[in-house]
Design an enzyme around this catalytic site. Structure first.
Site, short mmCIF file in Angstrom:
data_model
loop_
_atom_site.label_atom_id
_atom_site.label_comp_id
_atom_site.label_asym_id
_atom_site.label_seq_id
_atom_site.Cartn_x
_atom_site.Cartn_y
_atom_site.Cartn_z
CB SER A 1 39.11 39.06 39.22
OG SER A 1 38.20 39.07 40.30
CE LYS B 1 41.92 41.20 40.36
NZ LYS B 1 42.53 41.07 41.61
CG HIS C 1 38.29 43.79 39.75
ND1 HIS C 1 38.59 43.16 40.95
CD2 HIS C 1 37.29 43.06 39.21
CE1 HIS C 1 37.83 42.10 41.10
NE2 HIS C 1 37.03 42.02 40.05
CG ASN C 2 41.47 43.86 43.67
OD1 ASN C 2 40.88 43.30 42.74
ND2 ASN C 2 42.38 43.24 44.39
CD GLU D 1 37.70 42.19 45.76
OE1 GLU D 1 37.98 41.82 44.61
OE2 GLU D 1 38.38 41.86 46.75
C1 6PG Z 1 39.97 38.85 43.02
C2 6PG Z 1 40.25 39.43 44.37
C3 6PG Z 1 41.56 38.96 44.90
C4 6PG Z 1 41.66 39.09 46.41
C5 6PG Z 1 41.93 40.47 46.90
C6 6PG Z 1 41.57 40.63 48.35
O1 6PG Z 1 39.72 39.66 42.15
O2 6PG Z 1 39.97 37.63 42.86
O3 6PG Z 1 40.25 40.82 44.32
O4 6PG Z 1 42.54 39.62 44.18
O5 6PG Z 1 40.52 38.57 47.00
O6 6PG Z 1 43.31 40.69 46.77
O7 6PG Z 1 42.07 41.82 48.77
P1 6PG Z 1 42.23 42.24 50.28
O8 6PG Z 1 42.95 41.13 50.97
O9 6PG Z 1 42.99 43.50 50.21
O10 6PG Z 1 40.84 42.40 50.81
#
Ligand code: 6PG
Length: 471
Positions: A129, A183, A186-187, A190
């Site tokens: 990430s 991960k 984590h998302n 996010e």
């Molecule tokens: C990271 C982000 C990266 C990406 C996501 C966006 O940790 O660097 O999470 O993996 O920005 O995949 O996800 P979406 O396109 O589903 O919003």
């Protein structure tokens, strides 16, 4: 042979190239492979200082690597990962290691790891990430797979990772697909934090009538305090960006339909399978999906207009909104970490939540000041059942919940949709309810389906004849 490369990268797009440059900066002798000649050229240009070169032939690339080989993949998740593995396997030897650093689904990683282990190849799923900037100057990394194999890449990963108080933002997560599972969660977190920021923006703009400059100032002020986090920092800066085409702010001409690549949805899906509720993440996923019904939303907005749209006491409201934000943010991490503890038991990942919160403190998209408190909570009580069960977090909750209630009450009263905020508060209230109404659900199930129930005063399984006059 000591003139061989210590690690090879497959996929020299933005992420792969930047991570290789980061490794080279840290003194590692690395190389890459890409079918696309332009990518090889770009690597050479950007890596001039380190004489960084890549290969156009996969055979030459593999032969150039030191044994046991360390091959990292930074290619789009899905079928492409399987194709690359297929191409690689005949060229590899027992003991070699493949590290998939894309956002692969953890079930794909499990399958690939199992298949490859039959051939003596270690397959790692590693979440990275931090985007382009993180890859280049220090990401947070979540590797899962065979522990002994991990030790052969540990020095490289620790050197290139972000650091917080000198600690690297990478740690061995556990066996199997645990790295990709972490991960994914984590998302999910996010998505949820992005959603609460969006809802705070909505209230500042429509509830309080703030213009973009005032919104910038509010986010700036918040980010200087306990809400400090990467996502709020970038959001603050969005409110400064002007648009040459319209002459106004860019944010005001961006269509309100959100896209996604799927990691948030995967988190929600698996939470249902594991029967571990993460409603704030679900709301974030649903909000993106609901946003796509733009045309219908416009029709309904006209047919069912809001009764009132004013927030009383705007000065108090802004203070309470900061409290509600902090409350919702705690809840995002609480739900994500709760899901991790359940998955760890279910899949025998043997995860260490203290280490996971430690490596999320820097480099990644969900890095936040709050993670320092979370890290301390898990350091003191590694078996903490839930973040809400920590005394330090409870003190915070006691302070901020009253203001949170006012924000949500006020917003609902005035017809503003705050799905993530409202869901966080309901989740909190449900979890601090000793006697829930779900005894009734059990009675209903037994009434119409003889599904049985348990009693509070006697052990065992019971069924009642609900139509009888005297039970
Ligand atoms: C990271 C982000 C990266 C990406 C996501 C966006 O940790 O660097 O999470 O993996 O920005 O995949 O996800 P979406 O396109 O589903 O919003």
């Amino acid at each position: 042979m000591n003139n061989k490369y210590i690690l090879g990268m497959i996929g020299l797009g933005t992420m792969g190239r930047n991570l290789l440059l980061n490794m080279a900066d840290n003194g590692f002798s690395v190389t890459g492979y890409d079918k696309d000649a332009r990518m090889l050229q770009k690597l050479e240009e950007d890596g001039k200082a380190h004489n960084l070169k890549g290969f156009a032939s996969v055979e030459d690339f593999i032969q150039s690597l030191e044994l046991p080989r360390r091959v990292m993949l930074l290619v789009p998740a899905g079928q492409i990962v399987d194709s690359v593995i297929q191409e690689l396997v005949p060229l590899l030897d027992k003991g070699d290691m493949i590290i998939d650093s894309g956002n692969s689904h953890f079930t794909d990683t499990s399958r690939r790891a199992e298949d490859l282990s039959k051939q003596g190849i270690h397959f790692f799923g590693m979440g990275i990430s931090g985007g382009e900037e993180g890859a280049r100057f220090g990401p947070s990394m979540m590797p899962g797979g065979d522990k002994t194999a991990y030790n052969t890449v540990k020095p490289i990963l620790e050197a290139v990772s972000a650091k917080v108080n000198g600690d690297p933002c990478v740690a061995y997560i556990g066996p199997g697909a645990s790295g990709h599972f972490v991960k994914m969660v984590h998302n999910g977190i996010e998505y949820a934090i992005m959603q609460i920021i969006a809802e705070a923006y909505y209230m500042l703009k429509n509830g309080m009538g703030y213009n973009n400059e005032q919104i910038y100032n509010t986010f700036k002020k918040w980010n200087e305090g306990r809400l400090h986090c990467f996502l709020l920092e970038v959001t603050r800066d969005i409110f400064k960006v002007k648009d040459a085409k319209s002459g106004g702010y860019l944010i005001d001409v961006i269509k309100d339909e959100a896209k996604s690549k799927g990691t948030g949805k995967w988190t929600s899906q698996i939470s249902m399978d594991l029967q571990l509720p993460i409603p704030i993440i679900n709301e974030a996923v649903s909000s993106r999906d609901l946003s796509k019904f733009k045309q219908l939303r416009v029709v309904l907005a006209n047919a069912l207009p809001h009764e009132t749209e004013k927030i009383d006491n705007p000065a108090d409201f802004e203070v309470q909104l900061e409290q509600a934000f902090y409350f919702a943010m705690i809840t995002c991490y609480a739900q994500g970490l709760h899901l991790l503890s359940q998955a760890s038991t279910e899949y025998k990942y043997d995860m260490n939540l203290q280490e996971i919160s430690q490596i999320w403190r820097g480099g990644c998209i969900i890095r936040a000041a709050l993670l320092e408190d979370i890290y301390h909570a898990y350091s003191e009580q590694p078996d903490l059942a839930h973040l809400y069960a920590d005394a330090g977090i409870q003190n915070k909750l006691k302070e901020i919940v009253p203001g949170t209630r006012k924000v949500i009450g006020n917003a609902i009263q005035n017809g503003f949709a705050l799905p993530a905020f409202a869901s966080a508060l309901t989740y909190y209230d449900s979890f601090r309810t000793a006697n829930s109404p779900l005894n009734l659900t059990q009675a209903q199930r037994d009434f119409f389906g003889a599904h049985t129930f348990e009693r509070t005063d006697e052990p065992g399984i019971f069924h009642a004849d609900w139509n009888s006059d005297n039970l």
